[in-house]
Design a protein around this motif. Structure first.
Motif, PDB file in Angstrom:
ATOM      1  N   UNK A 136      33.435  -3.036  -6.673  1.00 28.49           N
ATOM      2  CA  UNK A 136      33.001  -4.404  -6.975  1.00 28.49           C
ATOM      3  C   UNK A 136      31.577  -4.344  -7.522  1.00 28.49           C
ATOM      4  N   UNK A 137      31.193  -5.253  -8.411  1.00 26.11           N
ATOM      5  CA  UNK A 137      29.875  -5.153  -9.075  1.00 26.11           C
ATOM      6  C   UNK A 137      28.708  -5.569  -8.183  1.00 26.11           C
ATOM      7  N   UNK A 193      28.404 -10.185  -3.828  1.00 25.39           N
ATOM      8  CA  UNK A 193      28.188  -9.839  -2.419  1.00 25.39           C
ATOM      9  C   UNK A 193      28.345 -11.059  -1.521  1.00 25.39           C
ATOM     10  N   UNK A 194      27.824 -12.197  -1.955  1.00 30.15           N
ATOM     11  CA  UNK A 194      27.939 -13.424  -1.157  1.00 30.15           C
ATOM     12  C   UNK A 194      29.399 -13.845  -1.032  1.00 30.15           C
ATOM     13  N   UNK A 195      30.143 -13.759  -2.124  1.00 31.96           N
ATOM     14  CA  UNK A 195      31.568 -14.128  -2.083  1.00 31.96           C
ATOM     15  C   UNK A 195      32.310 -13.247  -1.083  1.00 31.96           C
ATOM     16  N   UNK A 196      32.076 -11.935  -1.117  1.00 33.51           N
ATOM     17  CA  UNK A 196      32.761 -11.030  -0.199  1.00 33.51           C
ATOM     18  C   UNK A 196      32.331 -11.265   1.244  1.00 33.51           C
ATOM     19  N   UNK A 236      27.865  -6.671   3.247  1.00 32.93           N
ATOM     20  CA  UNK A 236      27.650  -7.419   2.004  1.00 32.93           C
ATOM     21  C   UNK A 236      26.574  -8.487   2.159  1.00 32.93           C
ATOM     22  N   UNK A 237      26.363  -8.967   3.368  1.00 31.54           N
ATOM     23  CA  UNK A 237      25.238  -9.861   3.606  1.00 31.54           C
ATOM     24  C   UNK A 237      23.914  -9.147   3.379  1.00 31.54           C
ATOM     25  N   UNK A 238      23.811  -7.920   3.911  1.00 34.42           N
ATOM     26  CA  UNK A 238      22.581  -7.144   3.736  1.00 34.42           C
ATOM     27  C   UNK A 238      22.384  -6.732   2.282  1.00 34.42           C
ATOM     28  N   UNK A 239      23.472  -6.396   1.594  1.00 36.51           N
ATOM     29  CA  UNK A 239      23.355  -6.030   0.182  1.00 36.51           C
ATOM     30  C   UNK A 239      22.886  -7.223  -0.650  1.00 36.51           C
ATOM     31  N   UNK A 240      23.416  -8.408  -0.368  1.00 37.41           N
ATOM     32  CA  UNK A 240      22.985  -9.614  -1.094  1.00 37.41           C
ATOM     33  C   UNK A 240      21.499  -9.879  -0.850  1.00 37.41           C
TER      34      UNK A 240
END
Length: 239
Positions: free
Chosen positions: A143-144, A174-177, A216-220
């Protein structure tokens, strides 16, 4: 760190890798001998799968002339560290090589398990986990979202000077996931359909839940900090 050499690559494994992998495998609820054996099999499956992923990156870097490549497994994943910069085409190939190799090996193991009966229930459970996590964690890695391989592919495709656009795409993805992390029927349904399409009979399912939300929260958040030119979390900037 645990340190060893494999195929000429120095490999280091941080203790957080073992801890997080164990927690994802249900370590807090493992009390019986059967559950502990299952947990050990899960940790082994994740270790081998992620190492194969990083070897895909490392071998491709070596193919492009980098003779000083090391691999680190830590926290929620791994990192193949090279000693030279990559041209755009090289970056695309290095980024794709990890998940592609991981998926191919996962498919090979999954089809082998479908064609031949594994005599040991523990080994079958371990190979089952290896198959599913190799296929779906690799797909999730595409995922991008920066710095996942999909994010690096997106960044390389957009070209130089397009980091801001790549970060915006990354944050939205990231937020969507993260928002969808507790949509269990969605995660299970997608995996069931893909495995049925591939004719792989495996019972393990991965993704979703608290770990997906955290990752994904931390990545965002890290991407947002990068977009605002603020200090980031160093260990999260790895492919």
């Amino acid at each position: 760190m645990l340190r060893f050499t494999f195929l000429g690559f120095p490999i280091m494994i941080h203790w957080m890798f073992w801890l997080n992998t164990s927690l994802m495998g249900g370590a807090l609820n493992a009390s019986s001998p059967e559950q502990l054996r299952g947990l050990l099999g899960w940790v082994a499956a994740v270790f081998v799968s992620i190492l194969i992923h990083e070897l895909g990156h490392a071998l491709t870097m070596r193919n492009f002339g980098d003779r000083r490549v090391g691999i680190v497994l830590y926290a929620f994943g791994g990192l193949a560290q090279g000693s030279r910069g990559l041209a755009r085409q090289e970056d695309l190939m290095v980024s794709a090589a990890g998940p592609v190799l991981q998926i191919l090996v996962g498919l090979a193991v999954g089809w082998a398990m479908t064609l031949w009966r594994v005599p040991s229930p523990w080994l079958r459970e371990t190979l089952d986990g290896f198959t599913v996590m190799s296929i779906f964690w690799a797909l999730l890695n595409l995922v991008p979202v920066i710095p996942l391989d999909g994010g690096r592919l997106c960044q390389a495709l957009l070209g130089a000077g397009k980091l801001r656009q790549a970060l915006v795409i990354s944050i939205v993805s990231a937020v969507v996931l993260a928002v969808l992390s507790f949509e269990h029927s969605l995660w299970l349904g997608l995996q069931n359909r893909v495995l049925n399409l591939l004719d792989i009979r495996a019972g393990t399912r991965v993704g979703g839940g608290i770990f997906t939300l955290i990752i994904f929260g931390m990545l965002a958040w890290n991407n947002w900090k990068q977009l605002r030119h603020e200090p980031q979390i160093p260990w999260m900037n790895a492919r």
